[in-house]
Scaffold this motif. Structure first.
Motif, PDB file in Angstrom:
ATOM      1  N   SER A 169       0.838  -1.195   0.000  1.00 57.23           N
ATOM      2  CA  SER A 169       0.000   0.000   0.000  1.00 57.23           C
ATOM      3  C   SER A 169       0.877   1.251   0.000  1.00 57.23           C
ATOM      4  O   SER A 169       2.002   1.230   0.486  1.00 57.23           O
ATOM      5  N   PRO A 170       0.353   2.358  -0.522  1.00 59.03           N
ATOM      6  CA  PRO A 170       1.147   3.592  -0.589  1.00 59.03           C
ATOM      7  C   PRO A 170       1.603   4.062   0.788  1.00 59.03           C
ATOM      8  O   PRO A 170       2.710   4.527   0.955  1.00 59.03           O
ATOM      9  N   GLU A 171       0.765   3.904   1.808  1.00 53.44           N
ATOM     10  CA  GLU A 171       1.145   4.340   3.147  1.00 53.44           C
ATOM     11  C   GLU A 171       2.116   3.371   3.808  1.00 53.44           C
ATOM     12  O   GLU A 171       2.667   3.653   4.850  1.00 53.44           O
ATOM     13  N   GLY A 172       2.341   2.227   3.190  1.00 53.18           N
ATOM     14  CA  GLY A 172       3.262   1.241   3.735  1.00 53.18           C
ATOM     15  C   GLY A 172       4.673   1.406   3.216  1.00 53.18           C
ATOM     16  O   GLY A 172       5.483   0.518   3.386  1.00 53.18           O
ATOM     17  N   GLY A 173       4.991   2.523   2.590  1.00 56.95           N
ATOM     18  CA  GLY A 173       6.280   2.743   1.947  1.00 56.95           C
ATOM     19  C   GLY A 173       7.482   2.594   2.843  1.00 56.95           C
ATOM     20  O   GLY A 173       8.220   1.623   2.739  1.00 56.95           O
ATOM     21  N   MET A 174       7.723   3.533   3.718  1.00 53.23           N
ATOM     22  CA  MET A 174       8.895   3.532   4.585  1.00 53.23           C
ATOM     23  C   MET A 174       8.421   3.486   6.040  1.00 53.23           C
ATOM     24  O   MET A 174       7.469   4.162   6.406  1.00 53.23           O
ATOM     25  N   LEU A 175       9.116   2.691   6.837  1.00 50.24           N
ATOM     26  CA  LEU A 175       8.722   2.504   8.229  1.00 50.24           C
ATOM     27  C   LEU A 175       9.827   2.950   9.169  1.00 50.24           C
ATOM     28  O   LEU A 175      11.009   2.818   8.871  1.00 50.24           O
ATOM     29  N   SER A 176       9.410   3.430  10.326  1.00 48.81           N
ATOM     30  CA  SER A 176      10.370   3.820  11.354  1.00 48.81           C
ATOM     31  C   SER A 176      10.795   2.589  12.149  1.00 48.81           C
ATOM     32  O   SER A 176      10.163   1.526  12.073  1.00 48.81           O
ATOM     33  N   ILE A 177      11.837   2.739  12.928  1.00 48.37           N
ATOM     34  CA  ILE A 177      12.312   1.658  13.788  1.00 48.37           C
ATOM     35  C   ILE A 177      11.205   1.214  14.735  1.00 48.37           C
ATOM     36  O   ILE A 177      10.982   0.008  14.929  1.00 48.37           O
ATOM     37  N   GLU A 178      10.501   2.149  15.308  1.00 46.21           N
ATOM     38  CA  GLU A 178       9.420   1.811  16.249  1.00 46.21           C
ATOM     39  C   GLU A 178       8.299   1.031  15.559  1.00 46.21           C
ATOM     40  O   GLU A 178       7.791   0.051  16.101  1.00 46.21           O
ATOM     41  N   GLU A 179       7.926   1.447  14.365  1.00 47.43           N
ATOM     42  CA  GLU A 179       6.885   0.727  13.629  1.00 47.43           C
ATOM     43  C   GLU A 179       7.320  -0.698  13.310  1.00 47.43           C
ATOM     44  O   GLU A 179       6.539  -1.646  13.444  1.00 47.43           O
ATOM     45  N   ILE A 180       8.575  -0.856  12.923  1.00 52.12           N
ATOM     46  CA  ILE A 180       9.085  -2.191  12.608  1.00 52.12           C
ATOM     47  C   ILE A 180       9.119  -3.061  13.854  1.00 52.12           C
ATOM     48  O   ILE A 180       8.755  -4.239  13.814  1.00 52.12           O
ATOM     49  N   ALA A 181       9.530  -2.488  14.977  1.00 50.87           N
ATOM     50  CA  ALA A 181       9.546  -3.235  16.240  1.00 50.87           C
ATOM     51  C   ALA A 181       8.143  -3.732  16.575  1.00 50.87           C
ATOM     52  O   ALA A 181       7.968  -4.885  17.009  1.00 50.87           O
ATOM     53  N   ASP A 182       7.134  -2.903  16.356  1.00 46.79           N
ATOM     54  CA  ASP A 182       5.743  -3.312  16.600  1.00 46.79           C
ATOM     55  C   ASP A 182       5.330  -4.436  15.655  1.00 46.79           C
ATOM     56  O   ASP A 182       4.693  -5.404  16.071  1.00 46.79           O
ATOM     57  N   ILE A 183       5.686  -4.320  14.403  1.00 42.27           N
ATOM     58  CA  ILE A 183       5.309  -5.318  13.401  1.00 42.27           C
ATOM     59  C   ILE A 183       5.958  -6.667  13.703  1.00 42.27           C
ATOM     60  O   ILE A 183       5.318  -7.711  13.640  1.00 42.27           O
ATOM     61  N   LEU A 184       7.251  -6.640  14.052  1.00 40.19           N
ATOM     62  CA  LEU A 184       7.982  -7.879  14.306  1.00 40.19           C
ATOM     63  C   LEU A 184       7.837  -8.375  15.740  1.00 40.19           C
ATOM     64  O   LEU A 184       8.286  -9.471  16.062  1.00 40.19           O
ATOM     65  N   ASN A 185       7.244  -7.550  16.587  1.00 43.76           N
ATOM     66  CA  ASN A 185       7.069  -7.877  18.002  1.00 43.76           C
ATOM     67  C   ASN A 185       8.424  -8.129  18.673  1.00 43.76           C
ATOM     68  O   ASN A 185       8.628  -9.136  19.351  1.00 43.76           O
ATOM     69  N   VAL A 186       9.347  -7.198  18.430  1.00 46.92           N
ATOM     70  CA  VAL A 186      10.679  -7.255  19.022  1.00 46.92           C
ATOM     71  C   VAL A 186      11.022  -5.868  19.561  1.00 46.92           C
ATOM     72  O   VAL A 186      10.278  -4.906  19.372  1.00 46.92           O
ATOM     73  N   SER A 187      12.176  -5.753  20.213  1.00 42.92           N
ATOM     74  CA  SER A 187      12.600  -4.462  20.749  1.00 42.92           C
ATOM     75  C   SER A 187      13.122  -3.554  19.628  1.00 42.92           C
ATOM     76  O   SER A 187      13.556  -4.022  18.574  1.00 42.92           O
ATOM     77  N   ARG A 188      13.094  -2.265  19.891  1.00 42.33           N
ATOM     78  CA  ARG A 188      13.658  -1.306  18.935  1.00 42.33           C
ATOM     79  C   ARG A 188      15.162  -1.553  18.777  1.00 42.33           C
ATOM     80  O   ARG A 188      15.700  -1.427  17.693  1.00 42.33           O
ATOM     81  N   ARG A 189      15.829  -1.918  19.873  1.00 43.65           N
ATOM     82  CA  ARG A 189      17.275  -2.180  19.815  1.00 43.65           C
ATOM     83  C   ARG A 189      17.579  -3.320  18.841  1.00 43.65           C
ATOM     84  O   ARG A 189      18.557  -3.258  18.090  1.00 43.65           O
ATOM     85  N   LEU A 190      16.758  -4.378  18.850  1.00 41.01           N
ATOM     86  CA  LEU A 190      16.976  -5.480  17.919  1.00 41.01           C
ATOM     87  C   LEU A 190      16.768  -5.012  16.485  1.00 41.01           C
ATOM     88  O   LEU A 190      17.524  -5.400  15.590  1.00 41.01           O
ATOM     89  N   VAL A 191      15.783  -4.178  16.242  1.00 41.19           N
ATOM     90  CA  VAL A 191      15.548  -3.666  14.886  1.00 41.19           C
ATOM     91  C   VAL A 191      16.756  -2.860  14.416  1.00 41.19           C
ATOM     92  O   VAL A 191      17.206  -3.008  13.275  1.00 41.19           O
ATOM     93  N   VAL A 192      17.313  -2.031  15.302  1.00 37.55           N
ATOM     94  CA  VAL A 192      18.504  -1.253  14.947  1.00 37.55           C
ATOM     95  C   VAL A 192      19.660  -2.201  14.611  1.00 37.55           C
ATOM     96  O   VAL A 192      20.373  -2.011  13.621  1.00 37.55           O
ATOM     97  N   THR A 193      19.832  -3.249  15.410  1.00 40.27           N
ATOM     98  CA  THR A 193      20.892  -4.234  15.160  1.00 40.27           C
ATOM     99  C   THR A 193      20.693  -4.915  13.809  1.00 40.27           C
ATOM    100  O   THR A 193      21.635  -5.078  13.031  1.00 40.27           O
ATOM    101  N   LEU A 194      19.440  -5.311  13.510  1.00 37.12           N
ATOM    102  CA  LEU A 194      19.135  -5.946  12.230  1.00 37.12           C
ATOM    103  C   LEU A 194      19.397  -4.986  11.070  1.00 37.12           C
ATOM    104  O   LEU A 194      19.960  -5.377  10.046  1.00 37.12           O
ATOM    105  N   ALA A 195      18.991  -3.734  11.247  1.00 36.14           N
ATOM    106  CA  ALA A 195      19.186  -2.735  10.196  1.00 36.14           C
ATOM    107  C   ALA A 195      20.671  -2.487   9.964  1.00 36.14           C
ATOM    108  O   ALA A 195      21.133  -2.451   8.814  1.00 36.14           O
TER     109      ALA A 195
END
Length: 93
Positions: A9-35
């Protein structure tokens, strides 16, 4: 609970670290590490230094992780069955 999203979807373009953490059900720190490890595809930075990651890359990562989890569970089931843990002679506790 992880939220669902439509990566196409058009609104699904770019996501923040916090949004990704919510989607993956993980911590923001883990998302930063993955990124930082390149596991979430190309990372863009906003003018204020915030990371933004394509929703499609997050969906790809999530799908790959789910497939790995399914494979591991299938393997565990096969090992358990091979060890006789599902036979009729198993005592119930």
């Amino acid at each position: 609970m992880p939220r669902d999203f439509d990566a196409t979807s058009p609104e699904g373009g770019m996501l923040s670290i916090e949004e990704i953490a919510d989607i993956l059900n993980v911590s923001r720190r883990l998302v930063v590490t993955l990124a930082d490890a390149g596991k979430l595809g190309a990372v863009e930075r906003t003018e204020d230094g915030q990371r933004r990651i394509p929703a499609a890359a997050v969906e790809t990562y999530r799908s790959e992780q789910r497939a790995k989890a399914r494979d591991a569970l299938d393997e565990l089931g096969a090992i358990s069955q091979g060890a006789g843990l599902y036979g009729s002679d198993v005592k119930k506790v």
